[in-house]
Scaffold this active site. Structure first.
Site, short mmCIF file in Angstrom:
data_model
loop_
_atom_site.label_atom_id
_atom_site.label_comp_id
_atom_site.label_asym_id
_atom_site.label_seq_id
_atom_site.Cartn_x
_atom_site.Cartn_y
_atom_site.Cartn_z
CG HIS A 363 1.15 -0.46 2.93
ND1 HIS A 363 1.87 0.54 2.32
CD2 HIS A 363 0.18 0.17 3.65
CE1 HIS A 363 1.38 1.71 2.66
NE2 HIS A 363 0.35 1.52 3.46
CB CYS A 364 2.07 -6.42 -0.44
SG CYS A 364 2.35 -5.84 -2.12
CB ALA A 365 -0.12 -6.17 4.62
#
Length: 406
Positions: A363-365
């Site tokens: 999740h781009c995290a």
């Protein structure tokens, strides 16, 4: 009065689709929301009957298109309760807005020995531009750590802030955990230390009313496509005194006052000096229609309905064996989870077979994934067009996967 969810759903044509022979349950709006007919029609009408290049056109279509674009800027100012429409820059999305701040304000204001404070829950779009700025400038990147429950260790903030802190960059709502951060409190503390504050509102604007004056943030940024608007359009809000002092980032047409091969170039006033080239006028028109749409429904009514749906989902998901939830009990918009030891991609693939669309991955995290020591998570999003029946299908699907895979 109950929220008219079925009426809302009728405005979203994609929700009539079937996936793998089953009605689509779209639980991925935190990645990108679906678009209502009102947005689709507004953009189509513009391209069919009103399109022309904006700025400096003497003919009717150009003048009309320019006026419509500026009308949306005024509309967004009211939506965010900005003091002036001239505090708003149209950008491609949240990512470009943050990069604009880093490359314009940041290059001018952040120097060796300074520091920037972010959090461990940030999207990569609110990490990487600051890492790059720190590499260019010699500044230090500091991080507010997470608690296991998905909240921030805010007691660490005072120790991270000092006289050399130039910026605090923080998400209003985590795109993974749904944590609603106390941004007003953080902004007040940062200002006491002399720092500016950027708020990533990408996961907030669709869920509740935003008031940038009440927050007192210096920068606020969001994307249209998460607000039921088109892709490729977003908004960067900057307090007027800060924006007028910022140097241009990209050069080209529309952002200049004069250009001379011998005398150099002078620049347009803000916000137009940050809008080089031909803008995404159709996307801007669509964004205006999206704001009209949610404003007509009422963001308070949307927030109340979504909170009720979230309570229902958390209660029902508690019955799924071996399900791990990540994030605080009080959350907005998203539920991140893993099922047993099964990889999130496998769980997401099975759910897709049942017509249920969730997001899987980091999740781009990635720093957040590292904190929880998992490679990936599943994430279900809940917004105004989702229903308890769709939640039931998610829960049934998870129980079926647990039964099949053990």
């Amino acid at each position: 009065m109950s929220f008219p969810v079925e009426k809302v759903r009728a405005d979203f044509p994609v929700l009539t689709r079937e996936v793998n022979g089953l009605p689509l349950a779209y639980l991925d709006s935190a990645a990108s929301a679906q678009k209502p007919n009102q947005v689709i029609d507004a953009e189509m009408e513009f391209y069919r009957h009103g399109y022309a290049a904006v700025h400096r056109g003497i003919h009717t279509l150009s003048a009309e298109a320019t006026q419509r674009m500026e009308n949306v800027r005024t509309q967004v100012a009211a939506f965010l309760n900005a003091r002036s429409a001239e505090e708003l820059v149209f950008v491609r999305g949240t990512t470009e807005g943050i990069n604009l701040v880093a490359n314009s304000w940041g290059n001018a204001q952040v120097h060796a020995g300074d520091n920037i404070v972010i959090t461990q829950m940030e999207h990569h779009a609110n990490i990487v531009p600051w890492q790059m700025l720190c590499e260019r400038s010699g500044a230090q990147l500091r991080v507010i750590p997470l608690n296991v429950d998905g909240t921030l260790q805010l007691e660490q903030l005072d120790a991270l802030l000092d006289a050399r802190t130039r910026l605090v960059a923080i998400t209003q709502i985590s795109n993974v955990l749904g944590t609603a951060n106390p941004v007003a409190e953080i902004i007040a503390k940062a200002h006491q230390a002399g720092a500016k504050v950027l708020v990533d509102g990408a996961q907030a604007v669709m869920h509740h009313t935003i008031d940038v004056q009440a927050l007192d943030c210096d920068f606020y940024v969001f994307s249209g496509h998460k607000l039921y608007g088109p892709t490729g359009i977003g908004v960067l809000y900057v307090k007027e005194d800060i924006l007028q002092a910022m140097p241009p980032w990209e050069g080209g047409g529309s952002m200049i006052a004069t250009v001379s091969l011998t005398q150099g170039t002078t620049y347009a006033k803000a916000p137009w000096r940050f809008e080089a080239g031909t803008p995404n006028t159709g996307g801007i028109i669509g964004l205006g229609a999206a704001i009209d749409y949610v404003s007509t429904l009422g963001l308070d009514a949307i927030a109340e309905y979504e909170a009720s749906l979230m309570r229902y989902a958390l209660a029902e998901m508690a019955s799924v064996p071996d399900l791990t939830l990540y994030g605080p009990d009080a959350r907005k918009g998203v539920i991140a989870f893993n099922l047993g030891k099964h990889h999130a991609y496998d769980v997401g693939s099975f759910l897709d077979n049942y017509g249920v669309a969730v997001r899987t991955g980091h999740h781009c995290a990635m720093p957040l994934m590292a904190f929880y020591q998992v490679p990936a998570m599943c994430r279900a999003s809940l917004v105004m067009y989702n229903t308890t029946e769709e939640v039931d299908r998610l829960v049934t699907g998870l129980k079926r996967i647990h039964h099949l895979l053990g």
